[in-house]
Design an enzyme around this catalytic site. Structure first.
Site, PDB file in Angstrom:
ATOM      1  N   LYS A 132     -12.220  76.604  34.370  1.00  0.00           N
ATOM      2  CA  LYS A 132     -12.439  76.097  35.835  1.00  0.00           C
ATOM      3  C   LYS A 132     -13.690  74.958  35.868  1.00  0.00           C
ATOM      4  O   LYS A 132     -13.799  74.411  36.568  1.00  0.00           O
ATOM      5  CB  LYS A 132     -12.713  77.512  36.574  1.00  0.00           C
ATOM      6  CG  LYS A 132     -11.480  78.555  36.844  1.00  0.00           C
ATOM      7  CD  LYS A 132     -10.536  77.728  37.651  1.00  0.00           C
ATOM      8  CE  LYS A 132     -11.052  77.823  39.128  1.00  0.00           C
ATOM      9  NZ  LYS A 132      -9.962  77.251  39.956  1.00  0.00           N
TER      10      LYS A 132
ATOM     11  N   TYR B  17     -10.943  80.989  30.615  1.00  0.00           N
ATOM     12  CA  TYR B  17     -10.914  80.946  31.865  1.00  0.00           C
ATOM     13  C   TYR B  17     -11.966  80.042  32.739  1.00  0.00           C
ATOM     14  O   TYR B  17     -11.666  79.167  33.137  1.00  0.00           O
ATOM     15  CB  TYR B  17     -10.550  82.332  32.525  1.00  0.00           C
ATOM     16  CG  TYR B  17     -10.755  82.322  34.141  1.00  0.00           C
ATOM     17  CD1 TYR B  17      -9.705  81.499  35.080  1.00  0.00           C
ATOM     18  CD2 TYR B  17     -11.627  83.004  34.749  1.00  0.00           C
ATOM     19  CE1 TYR B  17      -9.768  81.396  36.502  1.00  0.00           C
ATOM     20  CE2 TYR B  17     -11.677  82.809  36.312  1.00  0.00           C
ATOM     21  CZ  TYR B  17     -10.895  82.031  37.104  1.00  0.00           C
ATOM     22  OH  TYR B  17     -11.106  82.146  38.113  1.00  0.00           O
TER      23      TYR B  17
ATOM     24  N   ILE C  97      -5.122  84.778  46.753  1.00  0.00           N
ATOM     25  CA  ILE C  97      -5.828  84.255  47.452  1.00  0.00           C
ATOM     26  C   ILE C  97      -5.225  83.301  48.539  1.00  0.00           C
ATOM     27  O   ILE C  97      -5.344  83.180  49.663  1.00  0.00           O
ATOM     28  CB  ILE C  97      -7.335  83.649  46.913  1.00  0.00           C
ATOM     29  CG1 ILE C  97      -7.811  84.734  46.248  1.00  0.00           C
ATOM     30  CG2 ILE C  97      -8.160  82.953  47.832  1.00  0.00           C
ATOM     31  CD1 ILE C  97      -9.061  84.343  45.236  1.00  0.00           C
TER      32      ILE C  97
ATOM     33  N   THR D 127     -14.637  79.330  40.931  1.00  0.00           N
ATOM     34  CA  THR D 127     -15.226  80.596  40.857  1.00  0.00           C
ATOM     35  C   THR D 127     -16.796  81.015  40.510  1.00  0.00           C
ATOM     36  O   THR D 127     -17.301  80.012  39.914  1.00  0.00           O
ATOM     37  CB  THR D 127     -14.218  81.291  39.894  1.00  0.00           C
ATOM     38  OG1 THR D 127     -15.078  82.624  39.388  1.00  0.00           O
ATOM     39  CG2 THR D 127     -14.186  80.526  38.461  1.00  0.00           C
ATOM     40  N   ASP D 128     -17.374  81.816  40.748  1.00  0.00           N
ATOM     41  CA  ASP D 128     -18.656  82.058  40.217  1.00  0.00           C
ATOM     42  C   ASP D 128     -18.712  82.182  38.760  1.00  0.00           C
ATOM     43  O   ASP D 128     -20.102  82.254  38.265  1.00  0.00           O
ATOM     44  CB  ASP D 128     -19.360  83.323  40.875  1.00  0.00           C
ATOM     45  CG  ASP D 128     -18.666  84.597  40.454  1.00  0.00           C
ATOM     46  OD1 ASP D 128     -17.721  84.801  39.834  1.00  0.00           O
ATOM     47  OD2 ASP D 128     -19.230  85.557  40.923  1.00  0.00           O
ATOM     48  N   GLU D 129     -17.780  82.510  38.051  1.00  0.00           N
ATOM     49  CA  GLU D 129     -17.725  82.804  36.574  1.00  0.00           C
ATOM     50  C   GLU D 129     -18.152  81.435  35.950  1.00  0.00           C
ATOM     51  O   GLU D 129     -18.623  81.337  34.662  1.00  0.00           O
ATOM     52  CB  GLU D 129     -16.195  83.130  36.064  1.00  0.00           C
ATOM     53  CG  GLU D 129     -16.048  84.420  36.830  1.00  0.00           C
ATOM     54  CD  GLU D 129     -14.762  85.257  36.077  1.00  0.00           C
ATOM     55  OE1 GLU D 129     -14.529  85.069  35.090  1.00  0.00           O
ATOM     56  OE2 GLU D 129     -14.005  86.043  37.219  1.00  0.00           O
TER      57      GLU D 129
HETATM   58  P1  NAD Z   1      -3.497  83.867  41.466  1.00  0.00           P
HETATM   59  O1  NAD Z   1      -3.116  84.006  39.936  1.00  0.00           O
HETATM   60  O2  NAD Z   1      -3.141  85.310  42.229  1.00  0.00           O
HETATM   61  O3  NAD Z   1      -2.486  82.855  42.164  1.00  0.00           O
HETATM   62  C1  NAD Z   1      -2.314  81.530  41.406  1.00  0.00           C
HETATM   63  C2  NAD Z   1      -1.341  80.791  42.019  1.00  0.00           C
HETATM   64  O4  NAD Z   1      -1.231  79.461  41.281  1.00  0.00           O
HETATM   65  C3  NAD Z   1       0.076  81.466  41.669  1.00  0.00           C
HETATM   66  O5  NAD Z   1       0.860  81.550  42.741  1.00  0.00           O
HETATM   67  C4  NAD Z   1       0.794  80.903  40.667  1.00  0.00           C
HETATM   68  O6  NAD Z   1       2.282  80.943  40.609  1.00  0.00           O
HETATM   69  C5  NAD Z   1       0.284  79.377  41.139  1.00  0.00           C
HETATM   70  N1  NAD Z   1       0.208  78.500  39.876  1.00  0.00           N
HETATM   71  C6  NAD Z   1      -0.191  78.851  38.489  1.00  0.00           C
HETATM   72  N2  NAD Z   1       0.075  77.675  37.529  1.00  0.00           N
HETATM   73  C7  NAD Z   1       0.608  76.660  38.543  1.00  0.00           C
HETATM   74  C8  NAD Z   1       1.094  75.315  38.234  1.00  0.00           C
HETATM   75  N3  NAD Z   1       1.140  74.972  36.802  1.00  0.00           N
HETATM   76  N4  NAD Z   1       1.622  74.597  39.241  1.00  0.00           N
HETATM   77  C9  NAD Z   1       1.668  75.287  40.583  1.00  0.00           C
HETATM   78  N5  NAD Z   1       1.462  76.488  40.703  1.00  0.00           N
HETATM   79  C10 NAD Z   1       0.599  77.310  39.882  1.00  0.00           C
HETATM   80  O7  NAD Z   1      -4.803  83.515  41.567  1.00  0.00           O
HETATM   81  P2  NAD Z   1      -5.971  83.846  42.889  1.00  0.00           P
HETATM   82  O8  NAD Z   1      -6.733  85.119  42.306  1.00  0.00           O
HETATM   83  O9  NAD Z   1      -5.128  83.903  44.398  1.00  0.00           O
HETATM   84  O10 NAD Z   1      -6.796  82.749  42.686  1.00  0.00           O
HETATM   85  C11 NAD Z   1      -6.629  81.543  43.626  1.00  0.00           C
HETATM   86  C12 NAD Z   1      -7.799  80.422  43.145  1.00  0.00           C
HETATM   87  O11 NAD Z   1      -9.162  81.101  43.449  1.00  0.00           O
HETATM   88  C13 NAD Z   1      -7.921  80.272  41.520  1.00  0.00           C
HETATM   89  O12 NAD Z   1      -8.119  79.009  41.354  1.00  0.00           O
HETATM   90  C14 NAD Z   1      -9.121  80.793  41.027  1.00  0.00           C
HETATM   91  O13 NAD Z   1      -9.758  80.351  39.914  1.00  0.00           O
HETATM   92  C15 NAD Z   1      -9.962  81.012  42.370  1.00  0.00           C
HETATM   93  N6  NAD Z   1     -10.770  82.313  42.490  1.00  0.00           N
HETATM   94  C16 NAD Z   1     -10.170  83.467  42.498  1.00  0.00           C
HETATM   95  C17 NAD Z   1     -10.932  84.514  42.274  1.00  0.00           C
HETATM   96  C18 NAD Z   1     -10.590  85.901  42.424  1.00  0.00           C
HETATM   97  O14 NAD Z   1     -11.239  86.936  42.472  1.00  0.00           O
HETATM   98  N7  NAD Z   1      -9.056  86.144  42.271  1.00  0.00           N
HETATM   99  C19 NAD Z   1     -12.511  84.569  42.934  1.00  0.00           C
HETATM  100  C20 NAD Z   1     -12.957  83.162  42.976  1.00  0.00           C
HETATM  101  C21 NAD Z   1     -12.144  82.008  42.650  1.00  0.00           C
HETATM  102  P1  TYD Z   2     -11.267  91.377  36.485  1.00  0.00           P
HETATM  103  O1  TYD Z   2     -10.374  92.320  37.732  1.00  0.00           O
HETATM  104  O2  TYD Z   2     -10.079  91.134  35.404  1.00  0.00           O
HETATM  105  O3  TYD Z   2     -11.935  90.485  36.964  1.00  0.00           O
HETATM  106  P2  TYD Z   2     -13.076  89.323  36.005  1.00  0.00           P
HETATM  107  O4  TYD Z   2     -12.987  89.700  34.822  1.00  0.00           O
HETATM  108  O5  TYD Z   2     -12.525  87.959  36.565  1.00  0.00           O
HETATM  109  O6  TYD Z   2     -14.460  89.910  36.934  1.00  0.00           O
HETATM  110  O7  TYD Z   2     -12.068  92.344  36.165  1.00  0.00           O
HETATM  111  C1  TYD Z   2     -13.309  92.968  36.811  1.00  0.00           C
HETATM  112  C2  TYD Z   2     -13.964  93.809  35.978  1.00  0.00           C
HETATM  113  O8  TYD Z   2     -13.271  94.819  35.425  1.00  0.00           O
HETATM  114  C3  TYD Z   2     -14.317  93.262  34.500  1.00  0.00           C
HETATM  115  O9  TYD Z   2     -15.869  93.566  34.161  1.00  0.00           O
HETATM  116  C4  TYD Z   2     -13.603  93.912  33.598  1.00  0.00           C
HETATM  117  C5  TYD Z   2     -13.218  94.996  33.867  1.00  0.00           C
HETATM  118  N1  TYD Z   2     -11.872  95.572  33.727  1.00  0.00           N
HETATM  119  C6  TYD Z   2     -11.641  96.972  33.099  1.00  0.00           C
HETATM  120  O10 TYD Z   2     -12.868  97.550  32.824  1.00  0.00           O
HETATM  121  N2  TYD Z   2     -10.473  97.301  32.841  1.00  0.00           N
HETATM  122  C7  TYD Z   2      -9.507  96.569  32.891  1.00  0.00           C
HETATM  123  O11 TYD Z   2      -8.261  96.939  32.699  1.00  0.00           O
HETATM  124  C8  TYD Z   2      -9.408  95.332  33.907  1.00  0.00           C
HETATM  125  C9  TYD Z   2      -8.258  94.287  34.103  1.00  0.00           C
HETATM  126  C10 TYD Z   2     -10.642  94.790  34.063  1.00  0.00           C
END
Ligand code: NAD
Ligand code: TYD
Length: 351
Positions: free
Chosen positions: A162, A158, A15, A133-135
């Site tokens: 958060k 996780y 993101i 996150t919504d989690e």
């Molecule tokens: P991601 O895992 O793809 O990226 C995380 C980044 O943080 C990476 O580039 C990593 O190198 C960096 N990082 C990790 N530890 C670090 C540290 N100690 N110091 C500096 N940098 C560090 O994650 P994402 O999916 O892009 O999520 C970004 C943010 O959005 C997170 O805070 C996550 O909780 C939140 N978020 C993610 C989702 C989703 O669906 N992916 C949804 C809602 C909120």
């Molecule tokens: P994920 O992408 O890990 O996101 P989150 O758990 O944070 O919502 O998983 C999305 C959904 O898919 C979750 O219900 C777990 C499921 N899942 C599988 O069934 N198999 C897999 O290998 C993974 C990574 C996730």
């Protein structure tokens, strides 16, 4: 002329890279400093199109390193912070919870302290924007939605980390009057997502004709939002969100995992010119995730009504664009799935 210097943490991740791209291109008068430790999830190849822009700077560093953070803030005297750096994968939090405590909780508090010191020193500081996150709201078992008033009830290491960081952000607002804003978003999908999360993992496995490991019965429900729409929301919340407030962000786009996986299989068969139904044959039901949250669903009416944000892409369009990106960027996929990824995969899926 630079009007603001903004720190974006985690800008090399999924993101974060979309947020960096949007801010660097949309605000040429802002200096964007991307701080990222380049963990397995961070990849500078996500940002090759912006890396030579004059208003972009990359700094490699760890948010858990208090001395480094203090020095970074002294060097740049930031006008604002958009904090995305985190450990973000639920399955990894189940095997290594302490890494999540360190980065997500301690790292966030380090950034809050450094921001607080700037304000204490008289700096006119825009805001500390915490991307969450919504989690944190836990698991839904009926047809209701998460609103900004829903009580926190995190269920995984996780989401607990958060939730803890969200509480610290609010505590700094209340105690030290730090200007803060928080958003809690549903599951994102799109280009540049590390292939440990459901959608890119399954696209990559279909591509390689590998098994598709569906946890449990595949009946869990997630609410999916295209990552560029999340980045647009972050722009809106950074500039217009009311200080001290929380905004839920989501796509009103709920899918059972198995329903979503079948859509992926169908589109991949078409794009790869494979016989209809061939990818579905790769589906393999595996042991459920421990403590697997059943359903997430966001009520995004506050950000829609108060800040005028709505998602721009329908899921059908977003998922086509996403699959096209992974097919066209096979070298990105191959690069990020070499090395440590293979060990991770073996550990996670050979149980
Ligand atoms: P991601 O895992 O793809 O990226 C995380 C980044 O943080 C990476 O580039 C990593 O190198 C960096 N990082 C990790 N530890 C670090 C540290 N100690 N110091 C500096 N940098 C560090 O994650 P994402 O999916 O892009 O999520 C970004 C943010 O959005 C997170 O805070 C996550 O909780 C939140 N978020 C993610 C989702 C989703 O669906 N992916 C949804 C809602 C909120
Ligand atoms: P994920 O992408 O890990 O996101 P989150 O758990 O944070 O919502 O998983 C999305 C959904 O898919 C979750 O219900 C777990 C499921 N899942 C599988 O069934 N198999 C897999 O290998 C993974 C990574 C996730």
């Amino acid at each position: 002329m630079t009007t603001k210097t903004i720190l974006i943490t985690g800008g090399a991740g999924f993101i974060g890279s979309h947020v960096v791209r949007l801010f660097v291109n949309k605000y040429p008068d802002y200096q964007i400093v991307n701080l990222d430790n380049l963990t397995y999830a961070g990849n500078l190849a996500n940002l090759t199109d912006v890396e030579s822009q004059p208003n972009y700077t990359f700094v490699k560093g760890d948010i858990t390193d208090q001395k480094f953070i203090t020095e970074l803030f002294a060097t740049y005297n930031f006008d604002g912070v958009i904090h995305l750096a985190a450990e973000s994968h639920v399955d990894r939090s189940i095997t290594s919870p302490m890494e999540f405590v360190l980065t997500n909780v301690v790292g966030t508090v380090n950034l809050l302290n450094a921001s607080k010191e700037l304000v204490k020193g008289g700096k006119a500081f825009d805001r500390f924007y915490h991307v969450s996150t919504d989690e944190v709201y836990g698991s839904l078992h009926d047809d209701s939605f998460f609103t900004e008033q829903t009580s926190y009830d995190p269920q995984s290491p996780y989401s607990a980390s958060k939730a803890s960081s969200d509480h610290f952000v609010r505590a700094y607002h209340n105690t030290y009057k730090l200007p803060v804003v928080i958003s809690n978003c549903s599951n994102n999908y799109g280009p540049n997502q590390f292939p440990e999360k459901l959608i890119p993992l399954f696209i990559n496995n279909i591509r390689q004709e590998k098994a598709l490991p569906v946890y449990g019965k595949g009946e869990n429900i997630r609410d999916w939002l295209y990552v560029v729409d999340h980045a647009r929301a972050i722009d809106v919340v950074y500039h217009q969100g009311v200080l001290g407030e929380t905004y839920n962000i989501g796509g009103h786009n709920e899918w059972t995992n198995i329903g979503l996986i079948k859509v992926l299989c169908k589109i991949m068969d078409r794009k790869l010119n494979r016989a209809e139904g061939s990818s579905e044959k790769l589906i393999s039901y595996v042991t459920d995730r421990a403590g697997h949250d059943f359903r997430y669903a966001i009520d995004a009416s506050k950000i829609q009504k108060e800040l005028g944000w709505t998602p721009s892409l329908q899921f059908e369009e977003g998922i086509e664009k996403t699959i096209d990106w992974y097919i066209e960027n096979e070298s990105w996929l191959s690069f990020v799935t070499s090395g440590d990824y293979l060990n991770y995969y073996k550990q996670q899926y050979s149980k």
